[in-house]
Design an enzyme around this catalytic site. Structure first.
Site, PDB file in Angstrom:
ATOM      1  N   ASP A 164       7.694   6.499 -16.133  1.00 36.13           N
ATOM      2  CA  ASP A 164       8.335   7.845 -15.632  1.00 36.13           C
ATOM      3  C   ASP A 164       9.476   7.307 -14.795  1.00 36.13           C
ATOM      4  O   ASP A 164      10.617   7.848 -14.935  1.00 36.13           O
ATOM      5  CB  ASP A 164       7.426   8.560 -14.771  1.00 36.13           C
ATOM      6  CG  ASP A 164       6.012   8.659 -15.271  1.00 36.13           C
ATOM      7  OD1 ASP A 164       5.407   9.557 -15.836  1.00 36.13           O
ATOM      8  OD2 ASP A 164       5.311   7.507 -15.237  1.00 36.13           O
ATOM      9  N   GLU A 174       5.371  -3.142 -13.670  1.00 33.72           N
ATOM     10  CA  GLU A 174       6.457  -3.578 -13.913  1.00 33.72           C
ATOM     11  C   GLU A 174       7.665  -2.648 -13.971  1.00 33.72           C
ATOM     12  O   GLU A 174       8.422  -2.755 -15.008  1.00 33.72           O
ATOM     13  CB  GLU A 174       6.350  -4.673 -15.170  1.00 33.72           C
ATOM     14  CG  GLU A 174       6.335  -5.944 -14.888  1.00 33.72           C
ATOM     15  CD  GLU A 174       7.172  -6.991 -15.713  1.00 33.72           C
ATOM     16  OE1 GLU A 174       7.590  -6.428 -16.911  1.00 33.72           O
ATOM     17  OE2 GLU A 174       7.332  -8.048 -15.434  1.00 33.72           O
ATOM     18  N   SER A 234       6.856   2.619  -6.760  1.00 35.64           N
ATOM     19  CA  SER A 234       8.101   2.793  -7.370  1.00 35.64           C
ATOM     20  C   SER A 234       9.250   2.488  -6.323  1.00 35.64           C
ATOM     21  O   SER A 234      10.257   2.125  -6.684  1.00 35.64           O
ATOM     22  CB  SER A 234       8.030   3.970  -7.993  1.00 35.64           C
ATOM     23  OG  SER A 234       7.068   4.130  -9.172  1.00 35.64           O
ATOM     24  N   SER A 239      -0.836  -9.812  -9.307  1.00 37.38           N
ATOM     25  CA  SER A 239      -1.440 -10.648 -10.092  1.00 37.38           C
ATOM     26  C   SER A 239      -1.154 -12.124  -9.874  1.00 37.38           C
ATOM     27  O   SER A 239      -0.285 -12.616  -9.474  1.00 37.38           O
ATOM     28  CB  SER A 239      -0.504 -10.377 -11.897  1.00 37.38           C
ATOM     29  OG  SER A 239      -0.433  -9.149 -11.883  1.00 37.38           O
ATOM     30  N   PRO A 280       0.856  -1.287   0.138  1.00 35.61           N
ATOM     31  CA  PRO A 280      -0.127  -0.045  -0.026  1.00 35.61           C
ATOM     32  C   PRO A 280       0.921   1.240   0.069  1.00 35.61           C
ATOM     33  O   PRO A 280       0.520   2.324  -0.686  1.00 35.61           O
ATOM     34  CB  PRO A 280      -0.840  -0.275   1.208  1.00 35.61           C
ATOM     35  CG  PRO A 280      -0.927  -1.548   1.693  1.00 35.61           C
ATOM     36  CD  PRO A 280       0.161  -2.146   0.950  1.00 35.61           C
ATOM     37  N   SER A 281       1.955   1.154   0.762  1.00 37.97           N
ATOM     38  CA  SER A 281       2.770   2.468   0.808  1.00 37.97           C
ATOM     39  C   SER A 281       4.036   2.608   0.036  1.00 37.97           C
ATOM     40  O   SER A 281       4.717   3.324  -0.059  1.00 37.97           O
ATOM     41  CB  SER A 281       3.210   2.858   2.312  1.00 37.97           C
ATOM     42  OG  SER A 281       3.925   1.974   2.707  1.00 37.97           O
TER      43      SER A 281
HETATM   44  S1  MYA Z   1       5.593  -5.835 -10.114  1.00 37.66           S
HETATM   45  C1  MYA Z   1       6.153  -4.566  -9.327  1.00 37.66           C
HETATM   46  C2  MYA Z   1       7.240  -3.697 -10.248  1.00 37.66           C
HETATM   47  N1  MYA Z   1       7.588  -2.721  -9.186  1.00 37.66           N
HETATM   48  C3  MYA Z   1       8.645  -2.049  -9.685  1.00 37.66           C
HETATM   49  O1  MYA Z   1       9.168  -2.372 -11.027  1.00 37.66           O
HETATM   50  C4  MYA Z   1       9.484  -1.389  -8.760  1.00 37.66           C
HETATM   51  C5  MYA Z   1      10.201  -0.178  -9.463  1.00 37.66           C
HETATM   52  N2  MYA Z   1      11.398   0.366  -8.731  1.00 37.66           N
HETATM   53  C6  MYA Z   1      12.261   0.215  -9.274  1.00 37.66           C
HETATM   54  O2  MYA Z   1      12.829  -0.480 -10.103  1.00 37.66           O
HETATM   55  C7  MYA Z   1      13.680   0.735  -8.276  1.00 37.66           C
HETATM   56  O3  MYA Z   1      13.039   0.705  -6.877  1.00 37.66           O
HETATM   57  C8  MYA Z   1      14.164   2.073  -8.793  1.00 37.66           C
HETATM   58  C9  MYA Z   1      15.552   2.313  -8.028  1.00 37.66           C
HETATM   59  C10 MYA Z   1      14.810   1.928 -10.173  1.00 37.66           C
HETATM   60  C11 MYA Z   1      13.332   3.392  -8.388  1.00 37.66           C
HETATM   61  N3  MYA Z   1      19.007  -3.572 -12.242  1.00 37.66           N
HETATM   62  O4  MYA Z   1      19.693   3.710  -5.260  1.00 37.66           O
HETATM   63  P1  MYA Z   1      19.208   2.953  -6.396  1.00 37.66           P
HETATM   64  C12 MYA Z   1      20.750  -1.111  -8.109  1.00 37.66           C
HETATM   65  C13 MYA Z   1      20.073  -3.550 -11.659  1.00 37.66           C
HETATM   66  O5  MYA Z   1      19.145   3.671  -7.644  1.00 37.66           O
HETATM   67  P2  MYA Z   1      16.455   3.110  -5.546  1.00 37.66           P
HETATM   68  C14 MYA Z   1       4.468  -5.512 -11.114  1.00 37.66           C
HETATM   69  O6  MYA Z   1       4.188  -4.536 -11.365  1.00 37.66           O
HETATM   70  C15 MYA Z   1      21.608   0.079  -8.221  1.00 37.66           C
HETATM   71  O7  MYA Z   1      22.504  -0.308  -9.283  1.00 37.66           O
HETATM   72  N4  MYA Z   1      20.232  -3.043 -10.352  1.00 37.66           N
HETATM   73  O8  MYA Z   1      17.796   2.302  -5.787  1.00 37.66           O
HETATM   74  C16 MYA Z   1       3.622  -6.709 -11.762  1.00 37.66           C
HETATM   75  C17 MYA Z   1      22.280   0.129  -6.847  1.00 37.66           C
HETATM   76  O9  MYA Z   1      23.376  -1.068  -6.819  1.00 37.66           O
HETATM   77  P3  MYA Z   1      24.625  -0.577  -6.088  1.00 37.66           P
HETATM   78  C18 MYA Z   1      19.331  -2.103 -10.056  1.00 37.66           C
HETATM   79  O10 MYA Z   1      16.540   4.506  -5.635  1.00 37.66           O
HETATM   80  C19 MYA Z   1       3.141  -6.742 -13.058  1.00 37.66           C
HETATM   81  C20 MYA Z   1      21.144  -0.154  -5.808  1.00 37.66           C
HETATM   82  O11 MYA Z   1      20.444  -1.078  -6.845  1.00 37.66           O
HETATM   83  C21 MYA Z   1      18.301  -1.826 -10.714  1.00 37.66           C
HETATM   84  O12 MYA Z   1      15.813   2.588  -4.131  1.00 37.66           O
HETATM   85  C22 MYA Z   1       2.730  -7.949 -13.787  1.00 37.66           C
HETATM   86  C23 MYA Z   1      20.188   0.675  -5.440  1.00 37.66           C
HETATM   87  O13 MYA Z   1      20.020   1.685  -6.602  1.00 37.66           O
HETATM   88  C24 MYA Z   1      17.969  -2.597 -11.778  1.00 37.66           C
HETATM   89  N5  MYA Z   1      16.864  -2.137 -12.429  1.00 37.66           N
HETATM   90  O14 MYA Z   1      15.335   2.727  -6.717  1.00 37.66           O
HETATM   91  C25 MYA Z   1       3.431  -8.080 -14.903  1.00 37.66           C
HETATM   92  N6  MYA Z   1      17.687  -0.514 -10.083  1.00 37.66           N
HETATM   93  O15 MYA Z   1      24.299  -0.141  -4.846  1.00 37.66           O
HETATM   94  C26 MYA Z   1       3.099  -9.426 -15.805  1.00 37.66           C
HETATM   95  C27 MYA Z   1      18.412  -0.456  -9.075  1.00 37.66           C
HETATM   96  O16 MYA Z   1      25.355  -2.035  -6.089  1.00 37.66           O
HETATM   97  C28 MYA Z   1       4.142  -9.579 -16.492  1.00 37.66           C
HETATM   98  N7  MYA Z   1      19.680  -1.111  -9.051  1.00 37.66           N
HETATM   99  O17 MYA Z   1      25.213   0.542  -6.647  1.00 37.66           O
HETATM  100  C29 MYA Z   1       3.663  -9.641 -18.043  1.00 37.66           C
HETATM  101  C30 MYA Z   1       4.360  -9.541 -19.209  1.00 37.66           C
HETATM  102  C31 MYA Z   1       3.834 -10.352 -20.410  1.00 37.66           C
HETATM  103  C32 MYA Z   1       5.087 -11.205 -20.832  1.00 37.66           C
HETATM  104  C33 MYA Z   1       4.006 -12.206 -21.875  1.00 37.66           C
HETATM  105  C34 MYA Z   1       3.830 -13.694 -21.217  1.00 37.66           C
HETATM  106  C35 MYA Z   1       3.322 -14.419 -22.048  1.00 37.66           C
END
Ligand code: MYA
Length: 648
Positions: free
Chosen positions: A462, A458, A219, A247, A215-216
């Site tokens: 933005d 996912e 991103s 999902s 809930p809180s």
């Molecule tokens: S699931 C829920 C989806 N939720 C999200 O995607 C959350 C989005 N938030 C974020 O990605 C992160 O919190 C962000 C960073 C990017 C905002 N790869 O200080 P930081 C590392 C690798 O920047 P924050 C859903 O929706 C970074 O290098 N590393 O972190 C279900 C650093 O590392 P180090 C990464 O400011 C949908 C550390 O992390 C990445 O807190 C269902 C800290 O970084 C990265 N990406 O936030 C869909 N990001 O400390 C179904 C950060 O070593 C699928 N880091 O330097 C359907 C598809 C269809 C398929 C077909 C099938 C048939």
């Protein structure tokens, strides 16, 4: 602020140049590392220590050039390793292995699955679920030894394309199950975890879900609150908290759950939270689901809250180690994104076919409407976006198959580009249909409703744009720090290389990296545009870092635009690569592709120039300040601000 004249004076590779580089690097590196809320690499952290010359030399050597094409753009570099030539990883046998699944799955969706009925019932029919399980669609990438089809990313991508072109809600169910739900077990699971869970998941006896969002916490994934406390006997963790918008949440038996494990820091005695991933089974008890959410689209996909109340999870169900939860979550998301990209490419193709069918049969003003320029432009833009999405999706999947590890920016760009392109294409397909497009019978309105969420979940687009921008800026910061170290330790080669690049730029001699040796001759004009764009982008990034220093972290107006330019650069390069490969393979569509690519590259080049002109213009800064002020007034008033024209 660094005066631009400083960049041009004295840069003759003598002491004054060294001094210049030193000042640029010192200024930039001091600010850029903390610049972004973006990642700080281990190299840059190491470089923060005070150091003697010997240490410095060691650290200069340890600074590494990433293999990521996108990251290197930020240094004004063209790094072809993972882009040219366009990969082609499948051998004939692997192609045959996937072809045998395509026809039956296609037929199944055409004949057995009723996407309209699923949408109306807000539930995927049992027939569809069982049919897909029988076809192995719940274990597409699970290795054969664990009961799955054992397809690699590229092969799986071809199947995801077919599924998603027919029914987005079904693809979410399958994607939530295997692209993210149990992907963690494949990527990080121990042998025991794999043996215990994968066979049942692959056969569809168990379905899986990915439980991160709360809930809180949307991103800001690291800020989750769900707690996992170790029991007194050290045998299990007790989970308490809740997740939303999960999902498959209403029926999944296996969840990848992210929670904070509190632990006492030995040095400070303070309690720290260590984000950790767990494999949680519904049958452990203490896990319940809310009712299915009422949604705008993907109605047949089951979305619920999930609650944990003293849910006991055995310690052996920790996934990827205590404290590694954020890394596990990010890797799962990165790894699954190609599925969405190729899937949406399939969705776009379906809509384009419908639009063409309508346009070539619909007569208005005495002609079929496909003969009007207005419609022609729409069709071409739709095809271009689909072509590039397909290019990005299969580039990503194939690079992953050949061992790429640094694809997080490429995956994020793919997700952004695919979801926005699909939205554009579906909207235009409806527009071409006119009033018919608004009617349910045409079969597009459901798809538009289904598609809206793809720009949000996912990883909201933005946030991902900012992620790409900050990650790139961070990378440059690290390398400018390396340059500073090179200066300190008189690493002559590094100084000469960087110095001459700057000098060429600053006296206007730079023509950008040489790209055309990788590109088919008919595309050389586009290669030149890409080269110029990369060069200008690289020098702009440097100037931005010098100007803003660490305050760049607060400059979302700019970083957003940097992300946008990165998308243009990457899509230009990727489409040039694919098209060159089409010429090489003597594909019958190579010339058609090159025409699409030409239009895309010319327009992308113009957009990049225009964006750079904009952000360098003081009027832009003034406008962004105005926007901050206007937005504050709106928020204060909790409404629009202007008085109504009637005055009441
Ligand atoms: S699931 C829920 C989806 N939720 C999200 O995607 C959350 C989005 N938030 C974020 O990605 C992160 O919190 C962000 C960073 C990017 C905002 N790869 O200080 P930081 C590392 C690798 O920047 P924050 C859903 O929706 C970074 O290098 N590393 O972190 C279900 C650093 O590392 P180090 C990464 O400011 C949908 C550390 O992390 C990445 O807190 C269902 C800290 O970084 C990265 N990406 O936030 C869909 N990001 O400390 C179904 C950060 O070593 C699928 N880091 O330097 C359907 C598809 C269809 C398929 C077909 C099938 C048939």
């Amino acid at each position: 602020m660094m005066n631009s004249s400083l960049l041009t004076t004295g840069c003759r590779l003598g002491p004054s140049c060294i001094s210049l580089l030193n000042r640029v690097a010192a200024r930039t590196a001091a600010t850029a590392t903390s610049a972004a809320s973006a990642p700080v690499t281990s190299e840059s952290r190491a470089n923060e220590q005070p150091q003697g010359t010997k240490d410095t030399e060691k650290k200069v050597k340890s600074a590494r050039v990433s293999n990521s094409f996108v990251l290197n753009l930020y240094r004004g570099n063209f790094h072809p390793n993972e882009l040219f030539p366009y990969p082609n990883v499948l051998n004939e046998e692997q192609k045959e292995n996937v072809k045998v699944f395509i026809d039956p799955i296609w037929k199944f969706f055409e004949e057995k699955n009723d996407s309209v009925k699923n949408d109306i019932n807000e539930k995927i029919s049992e027939e569809t679920m069982n049919g897909l399980k029988e076809q192995g669609a719940f274990g597409i990438q699970v290795p054969v030894e664990y009961g799955g089809l054992g397809l690699n990313n590229t092969q799986a991508a071809r199947l995801y394309e077919v599924v998603t072109s027919h029914d987005l809600a079904v693809s979410i169910c399958l994607g939530a199950h295997q692209s993210i739900g149990f992907k963690g077990i494949l990527l990080f699971g121990t042998e025991a975890q794999k043996q215990k869970y994968l066979p049942k998941l692959a056969g569809g006896e168990y379905t899986a879900a990915f439980a991160l969002t709360e809930p809180s916490t949307g991103s800001d994934a690291a800020s989750i609150k769900t707690k996992a406390e170790l029991s007194a006997d050290g045998k299990y963790y007790v989970l308490n908290g809740s997740k939303i918008w999960i999902s498959n949440g209403g029926f999944a038996e296996v969840f990848t759950v992210f929670a904070q494990v509190p632990s006492v820091d030995d040095k400070t005695g303070q309690v720290q939270n260590k984000m950790t991933a767990f494999i949680v089974e519904r049958k452990f008890g203490g896990l319940t689901s809310g009712p299915p959410e009422k949604k705008m689209g993907i109605k047949a996909s089951n979305t619920t809250e999930v609650f944990f109340e003293d849910c006991k999870v055995p310690v052996e169900n920790v996934l990827g180690g205590v404290g590694n939860g954020f890394k596990v979550a990010m890797n799962i998301l990165n790894n699954g994104r190609f599925g969405m990209v190729v899937g949406l490419s399939g969705t776009m193709k379906m809509a384009i076919r419908k639009a063409i069918d309508f346009a070539k049969n619909r007569r208005q003003f005495g002609r079929t409407i496909d003969t009007y320029g207005n419609i022609q432009e729409k069709l071409v833009r739709m095809e271009t976006r689909q072509y590039i999405t397909e290019t990005l999706g299969f580039l990503l999947a194939q690079n992953m198959d050949r061992g790429s590890t640094e694809y997080q920016c490429e995956a994020a760009i793919g997700k952004i580009f695919a979801s926005e392109s699909a939205w554009f294409v579906l909207d235009e397909a409806i527009q071409i249909h006119g009033g018919m497009g608004f009617m349910r019978a045409t079969g597009l309105e459901r798809v538009v409703r289904d598609l809206r969420i793809f720009r949000i979940f996912e990883g909201a687009n933005d946030i991902l744009r900012l992620f790409v921008g900050f990650t790139g800026l961070q990378y440059v910061g690290t390398h400018l720090r390396e340059l500073q170290n090179a200066v300190k330790s008189f690493n002559f080669n590094a100084i000469v290389g960087e110095g001459s690049k700057r000098l060429r730029r600053n006296i206007g001699m730079s023509s950008g990296p040489n790209i055309n040796e990788f590109i088919h001759p008919s595309l050389h004009p586009c290669g030149l545009l890409l080269s110029k764009s990369i060069d200008r982008f690289g020098s702009t990034i440097e100037q931005i870092l010098i100007k803003h220093g660490k305050s760049i972290r607060d400059e979302q107006f700019i970083v957003h635009r940097i992300g946008e330019m990165t998308i243009d650069l990457f899509t230009m390069a990727a489409s040039l690569s694919r098209c060159t490969q089409s010429f090489k393979l003597q594909s019958p569509t190579a010339v058609h592709e090159s025409n699409l690519v030409r239009i895309w590259c010319e327009e992308a080049h113009d957009r990049i120039n225009s964006t750079i002109d904009t952000i360098q213009n003081p009027a832009f800064t003034a406008r962004t300040k105005l926007m901050t002020e206007i937005a504050r007034e709106m928020v204060d008033k909790e409404s629009t601000v202007p008085v109504h024209p009637l005055g009441f």
